[in-house]
Design an enzyme around this catalytic site. Structure first.
Site, mmCIF file in Angstrom:
data_model
loop_
_atom_site.group_PDB
_atom_site.id
_atom_site.type_symbol
_atom_site.label_atom_id
_atom_site.label_comp_id
_atom_site.label_asym_id
_atom_site.label_seq_id
_atom_site.Cartn_x
_atom_site.Cartn_y
_atom_site.Cartn_z
ATOM 1 N N ASP A 93 0.859 -1.175 0.000
ATOM 2 C CA ASP A 93 0.000 0.000 0.000
ATOM 3 C C ASP A 93 0.902 1.235 0.000
ATOM 4 O O ASP A 93 2.115 1.134 0.163
ATOM 5 C CB ASP A 93 -0.944 -0.027 1.202
ATOM 6 C CG ASP A 93 -0.186 -0.044 2.513
ATOM 7 O OD1 ASP A 93 1.058 0.036 2.493
ATOM 8 O OD2 ASP A 93 -0.835 -0.146 3.562
ATOM 9 N N ASP A 268 -8.586 -6.904 0.452
ATOM 10 C CA ASP A 268 -7.615 -7.204 1.498
ATOM 11 C C ASP A 268 -8.248 -6.813 2.810
ATOM 12 O O ASP A 268 -9.104 -5.918 2.820
ATOM 13 C CB ASP A 268 -6.331 -6.380 1.312
ATOM 14 C CG ASP A 268 -6.518 -4.957 1.822
ATOM 15 O OD1 ASP A 268 -6.236 -4.701 3.014
ATOM 16 O OD2 ASP A 268 -6.979 -4.091 1.059
ATOM 17 N N CYS A 306 -15.306 -27.804 7.682
ATOM 18 C CA CYS A 306 -14.029 -27.213 7.254
ATOM 19 C C CYS A 306 -12.941 -28.287 7.155
ATOM 20 O O CYS A 306 -12.825 -29.145 8.023
ATOM 21 C CB CYS A 306 -13.615 -26.126 8.245
ATOM 22 S SG CYS A 306 -12.037 -25.351 7.846
ATOM 23 N N CYS A 308 -9.627 -27.585 6.967
ATOM 24 C CA CYS A 308 -8.304 -27.019 7.269
ATOM 25 C C CYS A 308 -7.557 -27.913 8.269
ATOM 26 O O CYS A 308 -8.148 -28.777 8.926
ATOM 27 C CB CYS A 308 -8.427 -25.592 7.795
ATOM 28 S SG CYS A 308 -8.765 -25.454 9.564
ATOM 29 N N CYS A 311 -9.060 -27.811 11.828
ATOM 30 C CA CYS A 311 -10.322 -28.542 12.005
ATOM 31 C C CYS A 311 -10.152 -30.047 11.824
ATOM 32 O O CYS A 311 -10.911 -30.823 12.397
ATOM 33 C CB CYS A 311 -11.382 -27.994 11.056
ATOM 34 S SG CYS A 311 -11.911 -26.340 11.513
ATOM 35 N N HIS A 337 -7.137 -21.570 10.468
ATOM 36 C CA HIS A 337 -8.563 -21.788 10.194
ATOM 37 C C HIS A 337 -9.205 -20.569 9.524
ATOM 38 O O HIS A 337 -9.891 -20.702 8.506
ATOM 39 C CB HIS A 337 -9.338 -22.142 11.463
ATOM 40 C CG HIS A 337 -10.809 -22.095 11.219
ATOM 41 N ND1 HIS A 337 -11.490 -23.118 10.591
ATOM 42 C CD2 HIS A 337 -11.717 -21.098 11.412
ATOM 43 C CE1 HIS A 337 -12.751 -22.763 10.426
ATOM 44 N NE2 HIS A 337 -12.912 -21.547 10.923
HETATM 45 ZN ZN LIG Z 1 -10.992 -25.033 9.857
#
Ligand SMILES: [Zn+2]
Length: 374
Positions: A93, A268, A306, A308, A311, A337
């Site tokens: 930025d 963002d 989820c 990930c 998880c 996560h």
């Molecule tokens: Zn997750």
């Protein structure tokens, strides 16, 4: 090397589109979410973890890096990519947001902005040309022109002056950037809050100067949601089809879906990462505050839908324990996560557009959000 933007598909029922931003450090599929790596790192994660989560673009903060460790230090070590070892694209930025928000006494003049470092009060003056030079030296793939924005609400007179200053600085930034950059892009930012006359004027000025991409700045500062979305919609109609459009700093999934529907390509926000460190997790069912006592013996993952790392391996009870004990691992696992949640939604958005399923996806995501998780 091709440094441009390709639209890959368009949603027939809205202005949503998928595309590719080509950078010197690889393509960025859009709609895209750039995780924030203010100091050259996504807090709590290694770059390998961030890459595994699917991020192709990081936002780093010129202001923070300029103050510490310093642009000359980073340039001397080969630029931001070499210094940080992040292999994919980097957007920096302009530093404007930090200057105006962290340095309340910042003084804006035609020549540039004078402010005091939030670290030690050292007086600094930066012109739009300086801000371009800083990002060129950092080696950013996408550099942002210095803009001037005001908090919301501001008087029309002040906002008009801020738009004029932004246009003047954009022109100087573009001139200064010309011919200097191999493989780097310069994007322009328009201002004007939700005052359409001013926003339109700002967009027209920035378009006349011509940039590689166009950002809407100064939004998400507390304007009424309907006016914000109206501004996004009208702005997208004015912006050219063949250039990427960036809605700066907007992070709630519901807002992102609305903005994608209106034609925005890039986002963002610190929301997923900052909230993760504060123990607030985003799930397909809504927000989950991990410190809540009711999770102390809960064997379920944060989000049963989820996939990930967090998880797949850990219970809410364990994550609550880590958070409550202030273990560093809590920030790591929570950030994995939340970033997975965001990047996965963007993956789904990108897949849905060519399949003409964006409207269904949006409805599904919004319908599943509950106030209080069970
Ligand atoms: Zn997750």
């Amino acid at each position: 090397m091709k440094l441009s933007f390709d639209v890959l598909s368009k949603d027939p029922g809205s202005s949503a589109r998928s595309g590719l931003i080509h950078t010197a450090h690889g393509p960025v599929e859009t709609p895209a979410f750039a995780p924030v790596a203010s100091q050259g790192t996504v807090k709590g994660l290694t770059h390998a973890q961030v890459e595994d989560l699917g991020a192709n673009l990081l936002l780093m903060n010129s202001y923070h890096l300029y103050l510490r460790p310093g642009v000359e230090t980073i340039a001397g070590l080969g630029g931001l990519h070499a210094f940080t070892s992040w292999r994919k694209a980097i957007l920096t930025d302009s530093g404007g947001f930090q200057i105006y928000s962290l340095s309340p006494l910042a003084k804006v003049k035609t020549e540039g902005v004078r402010f005091a470092s939030h670290l030690d009060g050292t007086k600094v003056f930066l012109s739009p040309e300086d801000v371009v030079d800083i990002q060129l030296k950092l080696g950013s793939d996408i550099c942002m022109a210095l803009d001037y924005f005001l908090p919301y609400p501001a008087s029309r007179e002040k906002m008009k002056a801020a738009v004029e200053t932004t246009s003047l600085w954009a022109r100087r930034s573009r001139l200064h950037f010309e011919g200097r950059a191999a493989g780097q892009q310069l994007w322009g930012i328009n201002q004007g809050s939700v005052d359409w006359d001013l926003r339109q004027k700002s967009i027209e000025d920035i378009l006349e100067i011509g940039f590689d991409g166009y950002a809407l700045g100064g939004l998400g500062l507390g304007e009424p949601k309907s006016e914000l979305l109206e501004t996004v919609e009208r702005s997208c109609r004015l912006l050219p089809e063949d250039k990427p459009r960036y809605l700066m700093g907007m992070g709630y999934v519901a807002d992102i879906l609305e903005a994608v529907e209106r034609g925005m390509d890039l986002f963002d926000c610190v929301l997923p990462t900052r909230n993760a460190r504060n123990g607030t997790l985003f799930t397909s069912r809504g927000k989950l505050v991990i410190n809540n006592q009711k999770y102390a013996r809960d064997p379920r993952p944060l989000d049963e839908g989820c996939a990930c790392f967090t998880c797949r391996n850990f219970s809410r009870a364990y994550l609550r324990h880590l958070y409550e004990r202030q273990e560093i691992t809590a920030a790591v696992l929570n950030t994995i996560h939340n970033l997975h949640y965001y990047l996965d939604i963007f993956r789904e958005i990108r897949q849905s557009i060519p399949l003409r399923l964006f409207a269904d996806l949006k409805r599904k995501i919004l319908a599943n959000q509950e106030e209080e998780l069970p």
